[in-house]
Motif scaffolding. Structure first.
Motif, PDB file in Angstrom:
ATOM      1  N   UNK A  24       0.855  -1.223  -0.001  1.00  0.00           N
ATOM      2  CA  UNK A  24      -0.045   0.060  -0.103  1.00  0.00           C
ATOM      3  C   UNK A  24       0.379   1.266   0.064  1.00  0.00           C
ATOM      4  N   UNK A  25       1.866   1.078   0.431  1.00  0.00           N
ATOM      5  CA  UNK A  25       2.767   2.209   0.816  1.00  0.00           C
ATOM      6  C   UNK A  25       3.784   3.221  -0.318  1.00  0.00           C
ATOM      7  N   UNK A  26       4.162   1.430  -1.297  1.00  0.00           N
ATOM      8  CA  UNK A  26       4.677   1.541  -2.645  1.00  0.00           C
ATOM      9  C   UNK A  26       3.338   2.329  -3.767  1.00  0.00           C
ATOM     10  N   UNK A  27       2.378   1.716  -3.655  1.00  0.00           N
ATOM     11  CA  UNK A  27       1.083   2.437  -4.486  1.00  0.00           C
ATOM     12  C   UNK A  27       1.195   3.757  -4.512  1.00  0.00           C
ATOM     13  N   UNK A 190      20.807   1.354  -4.791  1.00  0.00           N
ATOM     14  CA  UNK A 190      21.521   2.717  -5.864  1.00  0.00           C
ATOM     15  C   UNK A 190      19.910   3.857  -6.951  1.00  0.00           C
ATOM     16  N   UNK A 191      18.793   3.377  -6.690  1.00  0.00           N
ATOM     17  CA  UNK A 191      18.247   4.120  -6.899  1.00  0.00           C
ATOM     18  C   UNK A 191      17.242   5.091  -5.988  1.00  0.00           C
ATOM     19  N   UNK A 192      18.171   5.145  -5.001  1.00  0.00           N
ATOM     20  CA  UNK A 192      17.623   5.516  -3.669  1.00  0.00           C
ATOM     21  C   UNK A 192      17.550   7.998  -3.927  1.00  0.00           C
ATOM     22  N   UNK A 193      18.346   7.965  -4.975  1.00  0.00           N
ATOM     23  CA  UNK A 193      18.316   9.629  -5.256  1.00  0.00           C
ATOM     24  C   UNK A 193      17.555   9.746  -6.339  1.00  0.00           C
ATOM     25  N   UNK A 194      16.765   9.037  -6.827  1.00  0.00           N
ATOM     26  CA  UNK A 194      15.830   9.383  -7.951  1.00  0.00           C
ATOM     27  C   UNK A 194      14.286   8.559  -7.025  1.00  0.00           C
ATOM     28  N   UNK A 195      14.045   8.081  -6.781  1.00  0.00           N
ATOM     29  CA  UNK A 195      12.408   7.434  -6.514  1.00  0.00           C
ATOM     30  C   UNK A 195      11.878   8.618  -5.662  1.00  0.00           C
ATOM     31  N   UNK A 238      11.345   0.517  -8.336  1.00  0.00           N
ATOM     32  CA  UNK A 238      10.402   1.717  -8.675  1.00  0.00           C
ATOM     33  C   UNK A 238      11.161   2.530  -9.967  1.00  0.00           C
ATOM     34  N   UNK A 239      10.925   3.262 -10.616  1.00  0.00           N
ATOM     35  CA  UNK A 239      10.751   3.814 -12.352  1.00  0.00           C
ATOM     36  C   UNK A 239      12.550   4.717 -12.155  1.00  0.00           C
ATOM     37  N   UNK A 240      12.873   4.419 -13.389  1.00  0.00           N
ATOM     38  CA  UNK A 240      14.062   5.050 -13.349  1.00  0.00           C
ATOM     39  C   UNK A 240      14.604   6.637 -13.420  1.00  0.00           C
ATOM     40  N   UNK A 241      12.725   7.160 -13.327  1.00  0.00           N
ATOM     41  CA  UNK A 241      12.972   8.350 -13.474  1.00  0.00           C
ATOM     42  C   UNK A 241      11.995   8.460 -12.867  1.00  0.00           C
ATOM     43  N   UNK A 242      11.610  10.171 -12.079  1.00  0.00           N
ATOM     44  CA  UNK A 242      10.520  10.097 -11.815  1.00  0.00           C
ATOM     45  C   UNK A 242       9.281  10.178 -12.388  1.00  0.00           C
ATOM     46  N   UNK A 243       8.407   9.129 -12.346  1.00  0.00           N
ATOM     47  CA  UNK A 243       6.875   9.801 -13.128  1.00  0.00           C
ATOM     48  C   UNK A 243       7.607   8.720 -14.141  1.00  0.00           C
ATOM     49  N   UNK A 244       8.291   7.762 -14.441  1.00  0.00           N
ATOM     50  CA  UNK A 244       8.413   6.932 -15.240  1.00  0.00           C
ATOM     51  C   UNK A 244       8.253   5.518 -15.293  1.00  0.00           C
ATOM     52  N   UNK A 245       7.998   4.750 -15.976  1.00  0.00           N
ATOM     53  CA  UNK A 245       7.376   3.591 -16.277  1.00  0.00           C
ATOM     54  C   UNK A 245       8.421   2.621 -14.779  1.00  0.00           C
ATOM     55  N   UNK A 246       8.235   1.673 -14.232  1.00  0.00           N
ATOM     56  CA  UNK A 246       8.422   0.959 -13.257  1.00  0.00           C
ATOM     57  C   UNK A 246       8.929   0.243 -13.881  1.00  0.00           C
ATOM     58  N   UNK A 247      10.229  -0.741 -13.830  1.00  0.00           N
ATOM     59  CA  UNK A 247      10.620  -2.244 -14.679  1.00  0.00           C
ATOM     60  C   UNK A 247      10.430  -3.021 -14.039  1.00  0.00           C
ATOM     61  N   UNK A 248      10.185  -3.983 -14.971  1.00  0.00           N
ATOM     62  CA  UNK A 248       9.333  -5.650 -15.021  1.00  0.00           C
ATOM     63  C   UNK A 248      10.367  -5.900 -13.417  1.00  0.00           C
ATOM     64  N   UNK A 249       9.235  -7.139 -13.587  1.00  0.00           N
ATOM     65  CA  UNK A 249       9.692  -7.676 -12.034  1.00  0.00           C
ATOM     66  C   UNK A 249      10.592  -8.039 -12.572  1.00  0.00           C
TER      67      UNK A 249
END
Length: 272
Positions: A24-27, A190-195, A238-249
């Motif tokens: 729920x937090x992720x969503x 690796x994504x802490x600064x971009x999510x 998490x998406x690679x960029x803010x507002x982007x599509x999340x990568x596949x599982x």
């Protein structure tokens, strides 16, 4: 033995509530699709094997519920009494969790970061008041939280610290962290600064780093860190960029996590 088995099932049944709360937090942070793709990583994480052996699973549930409440309070369209109620509830849950674990207040740092990121700093005061209420209530009933912390530290310093090397056990704890969280930990960091999920990583990461730096990790971290493990890997999809599509599982990481759990349980031959 039957009573222990029943207790184990009860603790596990409660502990698994962490999963829908974290999702729920992720969503709420990055969308439903990212939450769906994080589900396999969360369910098949290696640390899942320790959820039945400690009340830290209950702390994980309370902490996750607190973060979800904080996210609800800080939504853009939530104002007034609704925001106040959710913020106070978030604090109450952190306060109750703190009565079970002295490390639980670190999850409050995630709340602070959430309110900061969403520009709702005033909610910190409400959650702070909420967190104090259970602690003050326990004080009135005869349990001093601060006094208990001092007693716990004194007991640890006399009974554990002299017999376990800081350097050796800190190294072991780091290995346990890497085994329990698995490769998703690296993908998440690796994504802490971009999510938008960086507040979760900050709170959980600070708790782990502090406990290692303070020399408090001399056994038992596999269950003591249960409230933090999910938040350390939460940005793996998490998406690679803010507002982007999340990568596949990342199915490879999911498989590695599941196999690691089986190997850990098989090789360590834990007593439960």
């Amino acid at each position: 033995m039957t009573d222990l088995i029943v207790l184990g099932f009860l603790v596990t049944a409660v502990s698994v509530l962490t999963i829908p709360l974290v999702l729920a937090a992720v969503r709420d942070s990055v969308g439903e699709e990212a939450a769906r793709r994080y589900l396999p990583l969360l369910v098949l994480a290696p640390y899942a094997i320790w959820t039945a052996v400690s009340l830290d699973g209950l702390v994980a549930v309370l902490g996750a519920a607190a973060i979800v409440s904080g996210l609800r309070a800080s939504r853009r369209r939530v104002r007034g009494w609704a925001a106040t109620g959710w913020a106070v509830l978030a604090g109450l849950l952190i306060g109750v969790a703190s009565l079970f674990s002295y490390s639980a207040p670190w999850l409050g740092l995630s709340l602070v970061c959430v309110y900061f990121a969403r520009r709702r700093a005033s909610l910190n005061m409400l959650s702070g008041v909420g967190a104090l209420l259970p602690v003050l209530g326990a004080q009135l009933l005869g349990f001093g939280w601060a006094d208990g912390l001092v007693v716990a530290e004194t007991d640890y310093a006399s009974r554990v610290a002299p017999y376990r090397s800081v350097a050796w056990w800190s190294a072991i704890s780091i290995v346990v962290l890497l085994l329990a969280a698995g490769p998703p930990l690296v993908a998440s960091a690796r994504k802490v600064r971009r999510t938008a999920m960086w507040p979760f990583l900050v709170g959980a990461g600070a708790a782990v780093v502090f406990s290692i730096a303070a020399g408090l990790t001399r056994g038992g971290v596999e269950h003591a860190w249960l409230p933090f493990f999910p938040w350390l890997t939460v940005a793996a999809v998490a998406p690679e960029v803010a507002g982007g599509d999340p990568p596949p599982t990342p199915l490879l990481l999911v498989g590695i996590g599941a196999v690691a759990a089986v190997v850990i349980e098989g090789l360590l031959i834990t007593p439960w």
